[in-house]
Write a protein that holds these residues in place. Sequence first.
Motif, mmCIF file in Angstrom:
data_model
loop_
_atom_site.group_PDB
_atom_site.id
_atom_site.type_symbol
_atom_site.label_atom_id
_atom_site.label_comp_id
_atom_site.label_asym_id
_atom_site.label_seq_id
_atom_site.Cartn_x
_atom_site.Cartn_y
_atom_site.Cartn_z
ATOM 1 N N GLU A 85 -0.318 -3.505 -12.438
ATOM 2 C CA GLU A 85 -0.215 -3.198 -11.010
ATOM 3 C C GLU A 85 0.578 -4.298 -10.314
ATOM 4 O O GLU A 85 0.274 -5.480 -10.462
ATOM 5 C CB GLU A 85 -1.615 -3.083 -10.405
ATOM 6 N N PRO A 86 1.630 -3.939 -9.528
ATOM 7 C CA PRO A 86 2.458 -4.964 -8.868
ATOM 8 C C PRO A 86 1.700 -5.819 -7.861
ATOM 9 O O PRO A 86 1.995 -7.004 -7.708
ATOM 10 C CB PRO A 86 3.548 -4.135 -8.179
ATOM 11 N N GLU A 87 0.725 -5.232 -7.138
ATOM 12 C CA GLU A 87 0.001 -5.990 -6.125
ATOM 13 C C GLU A 87 -1.231 -6.651 -6.730
ATOM 14 O O GLU A 87 -1.916 -6.066 -7.578
ATOM 15 C CB GLU A 87 -0.431 -5.070 -4.982
ATOM 16 N N ASP A 88 -1.522 -7.845 -6.278
ATOM 17 C CA ASP A 88 -2.741 -8.545 -6.683
ATOM 18 C C ASP A 88 -3.859 -8.103 -5.744
ATOM 19 O O ASP A 88 -3.915 -8.506 -4.579
ATOM 20 C CB ASP A 88 -2.542 -10.055 -6.612
ATOM 21 N N LEU A 89 -4.763 -7.259 -6.250
ATOM 22 C CA LEU A 89 -5.779 -6.634 -5.409
ATOM 23 C C LEU A 89 -7.168 -7.210 -5.642
ATOM 24 O O LEU A 89 -8.174 -6.541 -5.394
ATOM 25 C CB LEU A 89 -5.785 -5.117 -5.663
ATOM 26 N N PHE A 90 -7.220 -8.445 -6.116
ATOM 27 C CA PHE A 90 -8.489 -9.133 -6.334
ATOM 28 C C PHE A 90 -8.446 -10.488 -5.630
ATOM 29 O O PHE A 90 -7.389 -11.118 -5.521
ATOM 30 C CB PHE A 90 -8.749 -9.325 -7.831
ATOM 31 N N ASP A 91 -9.621 -10.943 -5.168
ATOM 32 C CA ASP A 91 -9.674 -12.249 -4.523
ATOM 33 C C ASP A 91 -9.814 -13.351 -5.569
ATOM 34 O O ASP A 91 -9.780 -13.085 -6.776
ATOM 35 C CB ASP A 91 -10.818 -12.297 -3.498
ATOM 36 N N SER A 93 -12.304 -15.014 -6.576
ATOM 37 C CA SER A 93 -13.478 -14.914 -7.446
ATOM 38 C C SER A 93 -13.406 -13.729 -8.395
ATOM 39 O O SER A 93 -14.325 -13.517 -9.195
ATOM 40 C CB SER A 93 -14.750 -14.820 -6.597
ATOM 41 N N GLY A 94 -12.340 -12.943 -8.305
ATOM 42 C CA GLY A 94 -12.171 -11.804 -9.197
ATOM 43 C C GLY A 94 -12.737 -10.507 -8.687
ATOM 44 O O GLY A 94 -12.719 -9.489 -9.399
ATOM 45 N N ASP A 95 -13.228 -10.481 -7.456
ATOM 46 C CA ASP A 95 -13.765 -9.256 -6.866
ATOM 47 C C ASP A 95 -12.643 -8.450 -6.217
ATOM 48 O O ASP A 95 -11.670 -9.011 -5.709
ATOM 49 C CB ASP A 95 -14.835 -9.582 -5.818
ATOM 50 N N ALA A 96 -12.812 -7.118 -6.235
ATOM 51 C CA ALA A 96 -11.817 -6.253 -5.604
ATOM 52 C C ALA A 96 -11.756 -6.517 -4.110
ATOM 53 O O ALA A 96 -12.793 -6.700 -3.454
ATOM 54 C CB ALA A 96 -12.157 -4.789 -5.872
ATOM 55 N N LEU A 97 -10.550 -6.531 -3.562
ATOM 56 C CA LEU A 97 -10.384 -6.753 -2.129
ATOM 57 C C LEU A 97 -11.012 -5.610 -1.349
ATOM 58 O O LEU A 97 -11.035 -4.460 -1.813
ATOM 59 C CB LEU A 97 -8.897 -6.876 -1.787
ATOM 60 N N PRO A 98 -11.536 -5.850 -0.162
ATOM 61 C CA PRO A 98 -12.216 -4.811 0.624
ATOM 62 C C PRO A 98 -11.235 -3.762 1.133
ATOM 63 O O PRO A 98 -10.016 -3.972 1.127
ATOM 64 C CB PRO A 98 -12.845 -5.614 1.780
ATOM 65 N N PRO A 99 -11.761 -2.623 1.606
ATOM 66 C CA PRO A 99 -10.877 -1.554 2.105
ATOM 67 C C PRO A 99 -10.012 -1.977 3.275
ATOM 68 O O PRO A 99 -8.953 -1.375 3.512
ATOM 69 C CB PRO A 99 -11.874 -0.458 2.524
ATOM 70 N N GLU A 100 -10.435 -2.997 4.006
ATOM 71 C CA GLU A 100 -9.660 -3.438 5.176
ATOM 72 C C GLU A 100 -8.315 -4.042 4.782
ATOM 73 O O GLU A 100 -7.411 -4.131 5.618
ATOM 74 C CB GLU A 100 -10.464 -4.463 5.984
ATOM 75 N N TYR A 101 -8.189 -4.461 3.521
ATOM 76 C CA TYR A 101 -6.905 -5.008 3.073
ATOM 77 C C TYR A 101 -5.859 -3.889 3.072
ATOM 78 O O TYR A 101 -6.070 -2.827 2.481
ATOM 79 C CB TYR A 101 -7.039 -5.603 1.675
ATOM 80 N N ARG A 102 -4.759 -4.132 3.730
ATOM 81 C CA ARG A 102 -3.712 -3.108 3.869
ATOM 82 C C ARG A 102 -2.729 -3.204 2.728
ATOM 83 O O ARG A 102 -1.995 -4.183 2.606
ATOM 84 C CB ARG A 102 -2.978 -3.283 5.210
ATOM 85 N N ARG A 103 -2.729 -2.181 1.850
ATOM 86 C CA ARG A 103 -1.775 -2.176 0.741
ATOM 87 C C ARG A 103 -0.365 -1.978 1.261
ATOM 88 O O ARG A 103 -0.114 -1.198 2.176
ATOM 89 C CB ARG A 103 -2.140 -1.080 -0.257
ATOM 90 N N LYS A 104 0.594 -2.660 0.607
ATOM 91 C CA LYS A 104 1.976 -2.646 1.088
ATOM 92 C C LYS A 104 2.796 -1.510 0.485
ATOM 93 O O LYS A 104 3.779 -1.079 1.066
ATOM 94 C CB LYS A 104 2.652 -3.987 0.768
ATOM 95 N N ARG A 105 2.407 -1.037 -0.684
ATOM 96 C CA ARG A 105 3.264 -0.100 -1.411
ATOM 97 C C ARG A 105 2.783 1.348 -1.333
ATOM 98 O O ARG A 105 3.345 2.224 -1.980
ATOM 99 C CB ARG A 105 3.335 -0.521 -2.881
ATOM 100 N N VAL A 106 1.729 1.620 -0.560
ATOM 101 C CA VAL A 106 1.176 2.965 -0.459
ATOM 102 C C VAL A 106 1.432 3.488 0.950
ATOM 103 O O VAL A 106 0.868 2.974 1.923
ATOM 104 C CB VAL A 106 -0.330 2.983 -0.790
#
Length: 694
Positions: A231-237, A239-252
Motif C-alpha cells: 500500500e503506497p500510504e502509511d496507514l498505521f501510527d 505504535s502499529g495501530d491503524a489510523l482512525p477514520p478521521e485521517y483523510r486518505r489522499k489517494r481515495v
Amino acid sequence: MSLSGHPSKHSSNTHSTALLVGVSCLTPREYTRIFILTWFSSLLVVPCRLSLTLANRHSGIHILSMLITSLSARHSLFYLIKSQLELAFSLSPGAYIISSLKPVTTPSYITSQTLFLLSHSCYTTVVCNLSGTISLPSVILMLRLFPPIALPSTVNVALACFCLGVLFLRPAMRRYIITKFTIIRDIPQLGTSRAEEDRVHGTAVVCGGSIAGLLAARVCADHFRNVIIVEPEDLFDESGDALPPEYRRKRVLQYTVYHGFQPINLLALRKLFPDIDREILKSGGRILPANYNMHYSGVKLLFPESGDIPETMHLSRASYETILRRLISSGKYPNIQFVSGTVTGVDVSSGGTSRSIPSVIVRPSNATISTSLTHLISSALVIDCTGHTPYGGLKWLQRGNYIYPTDLREVYDPRMHYVSFCFKISEDEDFVRHLPIPGGYKSSGVIYSNFADPELDNKTILFTWSNPNKLSIVLGGWGISERPKTVEEMSRILENFNGHKPIPNWLFQTIDMVSKYLDPSSSTDIRVPPLTYVRYDKAQVLPENFVALGDSLIRTNPVFGQGCAKIATEAILLNRLLWEGRKSRTLPKAFGKRYFSIQHSQTGHIWHSNKLSDYGFSTTVPIAQETLSRGGLYRSIRKLVISLCSKDPDFASMLYPSMMLLDTTVSLLCPTSILKVFWEYFMGGGLDRISLFK
C-alpha cells in the motif's frame, strides 16, 4: 380451497393432492392411474401442489377447478414470496374460465388431461420459473388456448417420461444457474482455513490496501503461507495501530462520501470476521433491514421494507475501511504483512514466462520516482487492487508482454458530477425528536433515494444517515450545468425537480431544520471520472497467477451504489476457486483465466446494466463504436418493470433478491411476471408513455 387461494369455510383437512372424482364414471384402473400421476406431480413439483377436482356433470367428467395452491416459496435464502393467485389479464370470475372448458367423455381423455397438466406444470416450473413457483393463470390460460385431446397410449407414456425426467432435472438446473450467475452457494465456504500443511507454497501479493485489497488479503490468509499487502500510504501510527477514520486518505477520491452497502457485504463479512457486528456497532454504525426507500422519478417503489429481509450495515466509508484494517492487523492473521510502497511492474528477468508472474517490482514509499530504489517480492499469486490508477495491472502486463491482446479496456464517460453536504447531528434529544424523518432519526439508514427518469430530468437525490451521527444530502446529475455551492442552492434546485411526483415536503423541512441550526461539517464536489471495464476475460494470453478486484477491474457509476457489493462478490469468487484447489499446494492451471471467465458472469452484468442506464442521458459519451441508442429496449423494459414495482408489491418482492445480488433475474421469466409486464405496457401505461425502441 377457493379460487382466491385462501381456504374456504367448507374446506377440510386434506392431503397435499386432493382428487375428488365421480367414481360412477371411472373404472378402478383409471382412478388408480389418475391418483398416481397427480400424486407424483405433488411430490416432485416442489413446493407446488397440483389439485384436481373432478365432478360428475351430465354424463361425463368436467373439470371444475385446477388450483396450484402453494405459490409461496422461499425465494433465494431470505425472502418469502407472498402467494399470488389473481388471474392474469384480470379474467374474472374464475368460474367463467372453468366453465368454458370442454367436458370429458372418455377415460382416456382424463388420462390425457392429467398428463397435459403435469407436462405444463413441469414446463412452467423448469423453463419459465426456476425459482420453484408455478403460475395458476398460465395453467388456466394454456388450457383455454390448447384444450386437451385424446392421445395414443404411446404418446401418453412418452409425455409422462418427459415430465418426470424434467422434474428430476429441475434442481440440477436451478443449482447450475445459481452457481453460474451468483455467489450465494459459495458464502458458507468463506472463513474456512486450509490445514497448515495444505496451504499454497509462496506469497500472495495484494497490490493495494483499500477495501478490495483488505478483503482479498483476508481471503488469501486462509489458503497461502504468506500474504503481503503493498500500500503506497502509511496507514498505521508509530505504535502499529491503524489510523482512525478521521485521517483523510489522499489517494481515495470518495473517501468522505457516503457509500451504500448491500446485504452481500454483511453476509461475507460475518463469515470472514466473526466479530464484525460488534465492531460495526462499536464504531457507531447501524445494522438494519436492507430497506433503501427507493423512488423513481418521485414514485415510491414497493420493495419490502421489513419482515424476512436480509440485514445490511450503515456506516461511513472511512469507518468501514478502518475496521477492516484494524481487524486484519490485530494479530489474528499472523501470515498477513503490510508493506509501505507502490507496485510499479512485474519482473521478467528472473526466468518467468507468459504463463506465470514470478515476482513484482516494488518502490518503497520513502523512495522518489527519480531514484532507482526498488526491490522484488516473489509471488505465487498477484492480485491487482490498485483502483482506478494509470499504473495498474493492465500496464504491468503490457510492459512485460504477459497479455494478448493488449487493448482490453472498455471506457465511457457519463459526464456526471455530484455534490454532498454532511451535517453532524446534535445529541440534543429534543432536536432529534422533532426531525420530520419518517420512522424517526434513530432507526434510519437510507432515508430517501430518488433516481431520475432520463426523459424528464437528469438528477438523482440521496438522503442518508451514516456514522458518527451524520446526515448526508447528495445531489448528482448527468451533464448538469448548475451545481449548488450552499445548502440553500441545493434546496432551490430540488424544488425544480421534474418527475412524475414531487419530492416530499418532509425532506425540505428536514434540510431547512438542520441547515438552520447546524453548519455543514463537510462538503464535496466530485466529477465522476470516465468508467472502465478491463475485459481480462477476452484475453487470449494471460498469466495463470494474476487476478484483479474492485475498481482496477470494473469501475462503475457510484450513484448506483453497487461498488462495494461487487468487491464482496469478487472476493467470494476468489475464495471459491482457491477452495476448489485446496488439495494442491500450488495454484490450479489457468487459475487467472478461469477467475475472469466466472467473474464476467457474476459481476459483468453490473457494468452492462449501469452502462445502458447511463446511455439514457444524452450527455453521456459512449464507448467507441457504440451509440447512445444502444440498450433502448433494455431501458424501456426496465421502465415497465419499475412501473410494476410501484404498483405490485409481490412483483417488487420477486425482483428484490436479484437487485441485492442474492439471486438471478430468472424468476422474472415466469409466465405470471411476463404477462404482468405485457399488461402494464398495453393497459397500464407504465410511467406515462413508453416506447419500446427509444
